[in-house]
Motif scaffolding. Structure first.
Motif, mmCIF file in Angstrom:
data_model
loop_
_atom_site.group_PDB
_atom_site.id
_atom_site.type_symbol
_atom_site.label_atom_id
_atom_site.label_comp_id
_atom_site.label_asym_id
_atom_site.label_seq_id
_atom_site.Cartn_x
_atom_site.Cartn_y
_atom_site.Cartn_z
ATOM 1 N N THR A 143 -7.035 -4.644 -0.773
ATOM 2 C CA THR A 143 -7.251 -3.787 -1.945
ATOM 3 C C THR A 143 -8.249 -2.672 -1.636
ATOM 4 O O THR A 143 -8.084 -1.536 -2.096
ATOM 5 C CB THR A 143 -7.746 -4.640 -3.138
ATOM 6 N N ILE A 144 -9.268 -2.998 -0.833
ATOM 7 C CA ILE A 144 -10.240 -1.952 -0.479
ATOM 8 C C ILE A 144 -9.564 -0.858 0.348
ATOM 9 O O ILE A 144 -9.728 0.338 0.080
ATOM 10 C CB ILE A 144 -11.428 -2.567 0.301
ATOM 11 N N VAL A 145 -8.775 -1.287 1.346
ATOM 12 C CA VAL A 145 -8.054 -0.310 2.179
ATOM 13 C C VAL A 145 -7.132 0.533 1.288
ATOM 14 O O VAL A 145 -7.067 1.764 1.420
ATOM 15 C CB VAL A 145 -7.240 -1.048 3.281
ATOM 16 N N ALA A 146 -6.436 -0.127 0.345
ATOM 17 C CA ALA A 146 -5.520 0.601 -0.544
ATOM 18 C C ALA A 146 -6.258 1.670 -1.343
ATOM 19 O O ALA A 146 -5.862 2.837 -1.354
ATOM 20 C CB ALA A 146 -4.823 -0.374 -1.490
ATOM 21 N N ILE B 277 0.857 -1.206 0.000
ATOM 22 C CA ILE B 277 0.000 0.000 0.000
ATOM 23 C C ILE B 277 0.887 1.249 0.000
ATOM 24 O O ILE B 277 0.523 2.285 -0.552
ATOM 25 C CB ILE B 277 -0.963 -0.004 1.209
ATOM 26 N N GLY B 278 2.092 1.133 0.593
ATOM 27 C CA GLY B 278 3.023 2.263 0.623
ATOM 28 C C GLY B 278 3.436 2.721 -0.763
ATOM 29 O O GLY B 278 3.870 3.856 -0.941
ATOM 30 N N SER B 279 3.276 1.843 -1.759
ATOM 31 C CA SER B 279 3.626 2.251 -3.122
ATOM 32 C C SER B 279 2.530 3.120 -3.738
ATOM 33 O O SER B 279 2.738 3.739 -4.772
ATOM 34 C CB SER B 279 3.844 1.022 -4.003
ATOM 35 N N ALA B 280 1.367 3.165 -3.074
ATOM 36 C CA ALA B 280 0.244 4.000 -3.513
ATOM 37 C C ALA B 280 -0.191 3.699 -4.941
ATOM 38 O O ALA B 280 -0.592 4.581 -5.679
ATOM 39 C CB ALA B 280 0.582 5.485 -3.365
ATOM 40 N N ASP B 281 -0.084 2.456 -5.323
ATOM 41 C CA ASP B 281 -0.422 2.071 -6.686
ATOM 42 C C ASP B 281 -1.466 0.948 -6.634
ATOM 43 O O ASP B 281 -1.126 -0.201 -6.335
ATOM 44 C CB ASP B 281 0.866 1.604 -7.386
#
Lengths: 66, 401
Positions: free
Chosen positions: B192-195, B168-172
Motif C-alpha cells: 500500500t505504501i508503494v502504491a 497497483i496497475g489499477s492506480a487506485d
C-alpha cells in the motif's frame, strides 16, 4: 517455466472475465438509457396528441393576462 | 539517590544504539524519508493529502521506539501483528492508534469510506455520455494490472502476493489496500505504501509518457462538446442501483467496495445536501488523513527491511507504466475508429487515479492546443477505470482467496 505459463494463462482469464463484465456494465448503461428515454417519450406522446384547443394545451400566459 | 542512566532517559536514542546497525540505519533513513515526504507534500510535488500525514507518521514512529520490557522494544502507536483477542483488548487500551487500525483499517472500512467519498465527488454523467468507448479505454488501461501478475510470479512471488502487487496497475489506492488486506496480509503495508507513493509520482510521470507516445497535433485534437447528450438524475440513479446490485451479485467478496462507490454516487444524485457535504467533506478527508497517518506509522524499520520491498518497488513502477501505455494504446484505437476525431491523450485517463489522470490528460491537451477541452471525456474514462479496476480486484480476490 510452467508456473510462469500458468500465471500468464491465469492473468489472461482474469482479463477476459474482467473485460466481459466491464462491457456488461456499459451495456446496462446503454439499456438503462434507452428504457428511460422510451418511457419519457411515451409519457410525452399523449400530451402532444391532445387537441390544440383544449385548456391543458393552450398557452396560459396571454389568456391569464387578458 | 537512584542510579541514573542517561541513555535510559532518552529511550528513542537508547534503542537505536542497542539495535543492530542495519535497523539503526533503517530508522534514521526512514525518519529522514518521512521529513522529505512532508516537505514534498507541502510544496505540492507529491499528493499532500496523503504524503503530509504519512511522512509525519513515518518519521515519528521510527523515532519513538522504546523498551516495552527489559528485552523487547516497540512503540505505543499501534501493533499490527496482534490478533489474539486477550492481547488485542490490552493493546487497544495502550496504543493510541490501535482503535483506528483495528476497527477501520485492518477490516477495510477506511478503504470503503474513501470509495464512498470518491463516489460523491464523481459525476457519472461524463461516463454515461459514451459508455462503451469509456469502458474500452478503461479495460485497455488495466493492462498493467494483468501483465504484472505473471512478471511477479516469474520473480518468485506466490499467486496471492503477485495479484496484490499487480493491483497497483489499477492506480487506485483504496482498491490496492482492500486487495492486499485480503490476499497478502503480511505484505499489505509495503504494497500500500508503494502504491500511494507511486500514485503521487504518476501525476509527475504520466505527462512525459503522453508526450513520448502522442505527437503534438494529436494531443491538441478538440472534442466536440455539442455531441454530449444531457443525462438526467433519474438515469444516473437508475444506473447506480442496477450496476451496484449486479456487481454485488457477481462478486459478493468485493460487495463492500461496490456498494460504497455506488452509494456515494446515489447520495450525490439524490441531492441531499447534508449527506453530500458530510461524505464528500469530513468522511472523505478524515479517512484519507487517517489512511495516510496509519500508513506512515506502519512504516517501521522492521517492516520496510523485508527483502521483498525492493521487488515491490520495481513491480509497482512496471504495473503503472504498462497501464499507462495500455491506456494510450486504447486511446489510439478509439482515435482510429472514430475517424480521427478522438483525442488519444484521453487514454491515460483510463488509469483510474480519479481525478488525477483526467486532469493530466486535459493539461497535456491544453499545452498542445489552448482550445482543446477533453476533460468531460477524460472523466468518463477515469470513472470507468474505477469500475473496471474494482471488477478485476473482485475477480482476483474471488479466485485466489
Amino acid at each position: 517455466m510452467e508456473n510462469i505459463w500458468g500465471a500468464t494463462q491465469f492473468a489472461l482469464i482474469v482479463y477476459g472475465i474482467g473485460a466481459v463484465v466491464s462491457f456488461l456494465v456499459a451495456w446496462i448503461i446503454t439499456l438503462t438509457f434507452a428504457a428511460i428515454r422510451m418511457h419519457n417519450r411515451r409519457n410525452a406522446a399523449p400530451d402532444e396528441s391532445k387537441p390544440k384547443g383544449s385548456p391543458e394545451s393552450a398557452p396560459a400566459g396571454p389568456k391569464k393576462a387578458a | 539517590m537512584p542510579d541514573i542512566d542517561i541513555l535510559n532517559i532518552f529511550q528513542g536514542v537508547a534503542t537505536m544504539v542497542a539495535a543492530s546497525p542495519t535497523v539503526a540505519i533503517a530508522r534514521i533513513v526512514l525518519i529522514a524519508l518521512g521529513v522529505l515526504f512532508v516537505y514534498l507534500g507541502a510544496n505540492g510535488t507529491l499528493e499532500p493529502l496523503i504524503m503530509i500525514p504519512m511522512g509525519f507518521g513515518m518519521s515519528a514512529v521510527n523515532a519513538a521506539v522504546l523498551y516495552l520490557s527489559a528485552t523487547t522494544t516497540g512503540t505505543i502507536f499501534l501493533d499490527p501483528m496482534v490478533s489474539e483477542p486477550g492481547s488485542l483488548v490490552s493493546i487497544l487500551q495502550i496504543d493510541f492508534l490501535q482503535p483506528v487500525y483495528t476497527f477501520m483499517f485492518s477490516n477495510g472500512l477506511i478503504a470503503c469510506l474513501v470509495f464512498m467519498g470518491i463516489g460523491v465527488i464523481s459525476d457519472i454523467g461524463y461516463m454515461l455520455i459514451s459508455p462503451f468507448r469509456s469502458m474500452f479505454i478503461a479495460v485497455c488501461a488495466e493492462l498493467g494490472t494483468v501483465l504484472t501478475f505473471p512478471i511477479a510470479v516469474a520473480l518468485g512471488m506466490p499467486y496471492k502476493e503477485a495479484a496484490a502487487i499487480a493491483m497497483i496497475g489499477s492506480a487506485d489506492g483504496p482498491m490496492v489496500l482492500y486487495t492486499s488486506l485480503i490476499l497478502a496480509k503480511d505484505l499489505f503495508v509495503p504494497i500500500t505504501i508503494v502504491a500511494y507513493l507511486y500514485l503521487s509520482l504518476a501525476y509527475a510521470g504520466y505527462p512525459y509518457l503522453i508526450k513520448l507516445m502522442i505527437p503534438k497535433e494529436l494531443r491538441g485534437i478538440k472534442m466536440d462538446p455539442g455531441k454530449n447528450p444531457k443525462v438526467s438524475k433519474a438515469e444516473k440513479m437508475t444506473f447506480a442501483v442496477i450496476t451496484s446490485v449486479l456487481l454485488c451479485l457477481l462478486f459478493p467478496v468485493a460487495a463492500p467496495l461496490f456498494m460504497s462507490f455506488f452509494l456515494g454516487i446515489m447520495i450525490r444524485e439524490s441531492g441531499v445536501t447534508q449527506y453530500i457535504e458530510f461524505i464528500g467533506g469530513p468522511v472523505l478527508y478524515g479517512s484519507t488523513f487517517f489512511l495516510g497517518l496509519l500508513l506512515g506509522v506502519l512504516c517501521e524499520a522492521n517492516t520496510i527491511l523485508n527483502p521483498k520491498v525492493i521487488m515491490l518497488l520495481v513491480l509497482g513502477v512496471v504495473a503503472l507504466l504498462i497501464s499507462g501505455i495500455g491506456g494510450i494504446i486504447g486511446g489510439y484505437i478509439v482515435y482510429w475508429m472514430s475517424g480521427r476525431t478522438f483525442n488519444p491523450a484521453i487514454g491515460i485517463a483510463g488509469v483510474s487515479c480519479l481525478p488525477t489522470t483526467a486532469k493530466v490528460a486535459q493539461k497535456a491537451a491544453r499545452e498542445a492546443n489552448k482550445l482543446a477541452l477533453i476533460l468531460p471525456a477524460a472523466m468518463g474514462a477515469s470513472i470507468c477505470g474505477v469500475i473496471s479496476s474494482a471488477i478485476l480486484a473482485a475477480i482476483y480476490v474471488t479466485l485466489l482467496r
